[in-house]
Design a protein around this motif. Structure first.
Motif, PDB file in Angstrom:
ATOM      1  N   ASP A 271       0.822  -1.220   0.000  1.00  0.00           N
ATOM      2  CA  ASP A 271       0.000   0.000   0.000  1.00  0.00           C
ATOM      3  C   ASP A 271       0.849   1.259   0.000  1.00  0.00           C
ATOM      4  O   ASP A 271       0.316   2.376   0.042  1.00  0.00           O
ATOM      5  CB  ASP A 271      -0.926   0.003   1.222  1.00  0.00           C
ATOM      6  N   GLY A 272       2.165   1.106   0.037  1.00  0.00           N
ATOM      7  CA  GLY A 272       3.045   2.263  -0.009  1.00  0.00           C
ATOM      8  C   GLY A 272       3.488   2.753   1.346  1.00  0.00           C
ATOM      9  O   GLY A 272       4.227   3.745   1.438  1.00  0.00           O
ATOM     10  N   VAL A 273       3.029   2.097   2.428  1.00  0.00           N
ATOM     11  CA  VAL A 273       3.448   2.494   3.770  1.00  0.00           C
ATOM     12  C   VAL A 273       4.911   2.104   3.939  1.00  0.00           C
ATOM     13  O   VAL A 273       5.299   0.964   3.694  1.00  0.00           O
ATOM     14  CB  VAL A 273       2.580   1.816   4.858  1.00  0.00           C
ATOM     15  N   ARG A 274       5.696   3.093   4.424  1.00  0.00           N
ATOM     16  CA  ARG A 274       7.150   2.919   4.424  1.00  0.00           C
ATOM     17  C   ARG A 274       7.715   2.975   5.845  1.00  0.00           C
ATOM     18  O   ARG A 274       7.382   3.846   6.632  1.00  0.00           O
ATOM     19  CB  ARG A 274       7.757   4.030   3.573  1.00  0.00           C
ATOM     20  N   PHE A 275       8.625   1.983   6.105  1.00  0.00           N
ATOM     21  CA  PHE A 275       9.334   1.940   7.373  1.00  0.00           C
ATOM     22  C   PHE A 275      10.791   2.295   7.114  1.00  0.00           C
ATOM     23  O   PHE A 275      11.436   1.728   6.243  1.00  0.00           O
ATOM     24  CB  PHE A 275       9.240   0.535   7.992  1.00  0.00           C
ATOM     25  N   GLU A 276      11.315   3.244   7.930  1.00  0.00           N
ATOM     26  CA  GLU A 276      12.719   3.604   7.854  1.00  0.00           C
ATOM     27  C   GLU A 276      13.305   3.464   9.251  1.00  0.00           C
ATOM     28  O   GLU A 276      12.872   4.131  10.179  1.00  0.00           O
ATOM     29  CB  GLU A 276      12.895   5.039   7.359  1.00  0.00           C
ATOM     30  N   GLY A 277      14.288   2.533   9.366  1.00  0.00           N
ATOM     31  CA  GLY A 277      14.855   2.313  10.684  1.00  0.00           C
ATOM     32  C   GLY A 277      16.063   1.391  10.606  1.00  0.00           C
ATOM     33  O   GLY A 277      16.769   1.362   9.594  1.00  0.00           O
ATOM     34  N   THR A 278      16.298   0.671  11.691  1.00  0.00           N
ATOM     35  CA  THR A 278      17.465  -0.224  11.752  1.00  0.00           C
ATOM     36  C   THR A 278      17.053  -1.596  12.279  1.00  0.00           C
ATOM     37  O   THR A 278      16.028  -1.744  12.971  1.00  0.00           O
ATOM     38  CB  THR A 278      18.559   0.348  12.668  1.00  0.00           C
ATOM     39  N   TYR A 279      17.901  -2.575  11.928  1.00  0.00           N
ATOM     40  CA  TYR A 279      17.718  -3.957  12.381  1.00  0.00           C
ATOM     41  C   TYR A 279      18.958  -4.406  13.150  1.00  0.00           C
ATOM     42  O   TYR A 279      20.075  -3.932  12.913  1.00  0.00           O
ATOM     43  CB  TYR A 279      17.526  -4.903  11.192  1.00  0.00           C
ATOM     44  N   LEU A 280      18.730  -5.371  14.071  1.00  0.00           N
ATOM     45  CA  LEU A 280      19.825  -5.999  14.791  1.00  0.00           C
ATOM     46  C   LEU A 280      19.516  -7.492  14.902  1.00  0.00           C
ATOM     47  O   LEU A 280      18.519  -7.883  15.513  1.00  0.00           O
ATOM     48  CB  LEU A 280      20.003  -5.386  16.180  1.00  0.00           C
ATOM     49  N   ASN A 281      20.369  -8.277  14.265  1.00  0.00           N
ATOM     50  CA  ASN A 281      20.190  -9.739  14.288  1.00  0.00           C
ATOM     51  C   ASN A 281      18.794 -10.172  13.869  1.00  0.00           C
ATOM     52  O   ASN A 281      18.175 -11.053  14.468  1.00  0.00           O
ATOM     53  CB  ASN A 281      20.510 -10.299  15.669  1.00  0.00           C
TER      54      ASN A 281
ATOM     55  N   TYR B 120      12.894   4.730  14.566  1.00  0.00           N
ATOM     56  CA  TYR B 120      12.263   4.500  13.264  1.00  0.00           C
ATOM     57  C   TYR B 120      11.255   5.601  12.985  1.00  0.00           C
ATOM     58  O   TYR B 120      10.820   6.321  13.895  1.00  0.00           O
ATOM     59  CB  TYR B 120      11.571   3.141  13.219  1.00  0.00           C
ATOM     60  N   VAL B 121      10.847   5.672  11.714  1.00  0.00           N
ATOM     61  CA  VAL B 121       9.713   6.512  11.309  1.00  0.00           C
ATOM     62  C   VAL B 121       8.884   5.722  10.322  1.00  0.00           C
ATOM     63  O   VAL B 121       9.397   4.873   9.593  1.00  0.00           O
ATOM     64  CB  VAL B 121      10.177   7.835  10.664  1.00  0.00           C
ATOM     65  N   LEU B 122       7.567   6.009  10.332  1.00  0.00           N
ATOM     66  CA  LEU B 122       6.653   5.449   9.331  1.00  0.00           C
ATOM     67  C   LEU B 122       6.157   6.589   8.456  1.00  0.00           C
ATOM     68  O   LEU B 122       5.847   7.675   8.967  1.00  0.00           O
ATOM     69  CB  LEU B 122       5.464   4.752  10.008  1.00  0.00           C
ATOM     70  N   LYS B 123       6.086   6.321   7.161  1.00  0.00           N
ATOM     71  CA  LYS B 123       5.593   7.335   6.226  1.00  0.00           C
ATOM     72  C   LYS B 123       4.508   6.725   5.369  1.00  0.00           C
ATOM     73  O   LYS B 123       4.520   5.529   5.066  1.00  0.00           O
ATOM     74  CB  LYS B 123       6.738   7.813   5.328  1.00  0.00           C
ATOM     75  N   ASP B 124       3.570   7.596   4.969  1.00  0.00           N
ATOM     76  CA  ASP B 124       2.534   7.100   4.053  1.00  0.00           C
ATOM     77  C   ASP B 124       3.046   7.126   2.633  1.00  0.00           C
ATOM     78  O   ASP B 124       4.198   7.501   2.381  1.00  0.00           O
ATOM     79  CB  ASP B 124       1.241   7.918   4.226  1.00  0.00           C
ATOM     80  N   ARG B 125       2.192   6.766   1.717  1.00  0.00           N
ATOM     81  CA  ARG B 125       2.634   6.653   0.326  1.00  0.00           C
ATOM     82  C   ARG B 125       3.023   7.987  -0.281  1.00  0.00           C
ATOM     83  O   ARG B 125       3.687   8.044  -1.322  1.00  0.00           O
ATOM     84  CB  ARG B 125       1.542   5.990  -0.516  1.00  0.00           C
ATOM     85  N   ASN B 126       2.622   9.075   0.374  1.00  0.00           N
ATOM     86  CA  ASN B 126       2.969  10.405  -0.118  1.00  0.00           C
ATOM     87  C   ASN B 126       4.242  10.945   0.530  1.00  0.00           C
ATOM     88  O   ASN B 126       4.650  12.076   0.274  1.00  0.00           O
ATOM     89  CB  ASN B 126       1.820  11.385   0.138  1.00  0.00           C
ATOM     90  N   GLY B 127       4.824  10.151   1.421  1.00  0.00           N
ATOM     91  CA  GLY B 127       6.061  10.574   2.064  1.00  0.00           C
ATOM     92  C   GLY B 127       5.869  11.330   3.352  1.00  0.00           C
ATOM     93  O   GLY B 127       6.853  11.805   3.947  1.00  0.00           O
TER      94      GLY B 127
END
Length: 374
Positions: free
Chosen positions: A334-344, A351-358
């Motif tokens: 649906d265009g929902v975007r997650f920007e963050g980090t992973y560990l193992n 993190y931040v969540l953004k909709d399809r429009n940014g």
């Protein structure tokens, strides 16, 4: 008018006189032969002719037939070192059929030509081995069979005392090779059947698989490709008995370089290999349509990866030892975007969540996969 009988008889006697006068008388005597032997026996015109015996200063001895001062016909020559020849002679040379006993207890029975073992003959070796075949100037040459005391044997062509040409070697344990030979080594095209049931058919060089060939394993695996010094090396196709197939490059028997492995369940990997595992850049495709593109190490995702899941979700980020580690961006269908980090493999960090429009719709923190909103 017929001639009186007495005239016919007189004419026959006259014609016969030259023949009778030219006949040479055989006598018994002795002489020194051209080769230095002391001869005693039948003689004609002062030369050894017929049956006789000769002895030599070095201890050698010959007893048999002579013609015009030379050994000729049947005879036995006994050497001072214990070796012996018994058979046919021609002008002082072993020639025809004869038997030779060697000092090392080998025995040859067969044909001779001017002092050489030549033609068909059988050599009985002191250790129980036997060669039955053709000879040329004391060496195995032509077709022949060499049987070892152990039961192993080679049956084929020879040249200059070595296996050379086409032949079959049977080891006695169920394994055998049939094909081309060069200077006692498997060389050219041939088939080797191993005692465990494996079979290789292809090119050989210096007694080892080298060049194109097909290896069929007893467990039904099959490899078709090139070999180098007995190892899979170069391009080839390996078909596993379970239905998996690898098509690509090999080095020293292992998958190495560019190649594709297709599993029987429909999954596949195409890319770089090292040490029989995917190493380097490649694409892993799942049968459900998911794709994993990026860097691999020892068969696991390691480095920058781009993933397209079959449900429409996308992932771009870092992996380490098969797990997501580091910064990542994910986006669902649906265009929902997650920007963050992973560990193992778990979300961990801000993190931040953004909709399809940014537009940012949420901020927070993950700790070992647990989300905390702000």
């Amino acid at each position: 008018m017929k001639k009186p009988v007495r005239h016919i008889i007189s004419l026959f006697i006259l014609l016969s006189l030259p023949l009778l006068s030219s006949a040479q008388k055989i006598t018994l005597g002795s002489c020194i032969l051209k080769d230095g032997g002391q001869y005693q026996g039948e003689m004609v015109a002062g030369k050894a002719h017929g049956k006789g015996k000769a002895t030599y200063n070095n201890g050698d001895m010959y007893e048999g037939e002579y013609a015009k001062g030379r050994r000729h016909g049947y005879g036995v020559y006994t050497f001072a070192d214990g070796e012996k020849y018994e058979g046919s002679w021609f002008q002082d040379q072993q020639h025809g059929k004869g038997t030779y006993w060697f000092m090392n207890n080998n025995k040859y029975v067969g044909l001779w030509f001017r002092d050489y073992q030549q033609g068909h003959g059988i050599m009985y070796y002191y250790n129980g081995d036997i060669y039955d075949g053709e000879w040329y100037q004391d060496k195995r040459q032509g077709k022949g069979k060499y049987t070892f005391a152990t039961g192993a044997y080679y049956d084929g062509e020879w040249k200059n005392d070595m296996k050379n040409g086409y032949g079959k070697y049977y080891w006695g344990d169920g394994s055998y090779y049939e094909g081309q030979w060069l200077q006692n080594q498997r060389s050219g095209k041939g088939t080797y059947r191993y005692a465990d049931g494996d079979v290789y058919t292809g090119q050989w060089a210096e007694d080892i698989q080298n060049g194109k060939g097909t290896y069929r394993y007893a467990n039904k695996d099959v490899y078709e490709g090139t070999y180098l010094q007995g190892e899979r090396h170069g391009m080839g196709v390996f078909r596993y008995a379970n239905g998996d197939v690898y098509n690509g490059h090999f080095v020293n028997g292992e998958k190495d370089g560019q190649g594709t492995l297709t599993w029987r369940n429909g999954d596949s990997y195409t890319g770089q290999w090292k040490n029989d595992k995917y190493n380097g850049n490649g694409v892993l495709r799942k049968k459900d349509g998911s794709t994993f593109s990026g860097s691999f190490k020892n068969g696991k995702m390691d480095g920058q990866m781009i993933i397209h899941f079959s449900n429409g979700t996308k992932f771009k980020g870092m992996y380490k030892n098969g797990r997501a580690n580091g910064k990542a961006i994910e986006e669902d269908k649906d265009g929902v975007r997650f920007e963050g980090t992973y560990l193992n493999g778990e979300r961990d960090g801000d993190y931040v969540l953004k909709d399809r429009n940014g537009q940012v719709t949420e901020r927070g923190t993950y700790r070992k996969g647990m989300r905390n909103k702000r």
